[in-house]
Design a protein around this motif. Structure first.
Motif, mmCIF file in Angstrom:
data_model
loop_
_atom_site.group_PDB
_atom_site.id
_atom_site.type_symbol
_atom_site.label_atom_id
_atom_site.label_comp_id
_atom_site.label_asym_id
_atom_site.label_seq_id
_atom_site.Cartn_x
_atom_site.Cartn_y
_atom_site.Cartn_z
ATOM 1 N N SER A 123 79.127 7.398 50.483
ATOM 2 C CA SER A 123 78.174 8.431 49.740
ATOM 3 C C SER A 123 77.480 9.325 50.755
ATOM 4 C CB SER A 123 76.962 7.685 49.004
ATOM 5 O OG SER A 123 76.363 6.821 49.883
ATOM 6 N N LYS A 124 76.543 10.025 50.474
ATOM 7 C CA LYS A 124 75.979 10.869 51.676
ATOM 8 C C LYS A 124 75.241 10.024 52.389
ATOM 9 C CE LYS A 124 72.655 14.484 51.636
ATOM 10 N NZ LYS A 124 71.557 15.393 50.960
ATOM 11 N N LYS A 125 75.412 10.561 53.771
ATOM 12 C CA LYS A 125 74.764 9.435 54.937
ATOM 13 C C LYS A 125 75.250 8.118 55.101
ATOM 14 C CE LYS A 125 71.409 12.837 55.694
ATOM 15 N NZ LYS A 125 70.018 13.262 56.076
#
Length: 126
Positions: A12-14
Motif C-alpha cells: 500500500s501507500k508508504k
C-alpha cells in the motif's frame, strides 16, 4: 524478447513490498511477468530473515537463459553469490559538500587533531 529480472511493486501507500520477477523489458513495472523468483520487503530491518527471499536455482536458470538483472536485483544476486559484485558508481559531484561545508569539516578535523595531540604532549612531559 529481452528479459529482465527486476522488482515489481506491491503493498500500500508508504508501505512498499516488492516481488522479484522475470519479465519482458517492454512490459510495465507492475504489469505482466513470466515468473516470480522471490520477494523483497524494505520495511524489515536490514538483518531480518524475511527482508529478501530469492529462489537461487530459478534465478541461476534465468541468468543462463540471458535474463539481465536490474541494478537492485544485481545487488541481491551478488549477495547470494550468483553473480560477481558490481562496483559502486561514484557519487555525483552535484551531491558533494559545498565549499563552506568542506572548510568547516577541515577546521573540525584540525581541532580534533590538536585535541588528540595535547594529552599526548602532557603525558610525555610527566
Amino acid at each position: 524478447m529481452s528479459l529482465r529480472i527486476r522488482l515489481s511493486r506491491g503493498g500500500s501507500k508508504k508501505r512498499p513490498f516488492y516481488s522479484i520477477v522475470v519479465a519482458d523489458s517492454r512490459s510495465p513495472r507492475d504489469g505482466r511477468f513470466i515468473e516470480k523468483l522471490g520477494f523483497y520487503n524494505p520495511m524489515v530491518a536490514t538483518g531480518g530473515e524475511d527482508r529478501i527471499r530469492l529462489d537461487a536455482e530459478k534465478a541461476k536458470a534465468w541468468l543462463e537463459k540471458g535474463a539481465q538483472p536490474s541494478d537492485r536485483v544485481a545487488r541481491f544476486l551478488a549477495d547470494a553469490g550468483l553473480i560477481e559484485k558490481i562496483a559502486n558508481v561514484e557519487t555525483p559531484k552535484k551531491s558533494a559538500p559545498k565549499a563552506k561545508a568542506q572548510e568547516r569539516a577541515k577546521e573540525r578535523a584540525e581541532r580534533e587533531a590538536a585535541a588528540a595531540e595535547a594529552p599526548a604532549e602532557e603525558a610525555a612531559e610527566a
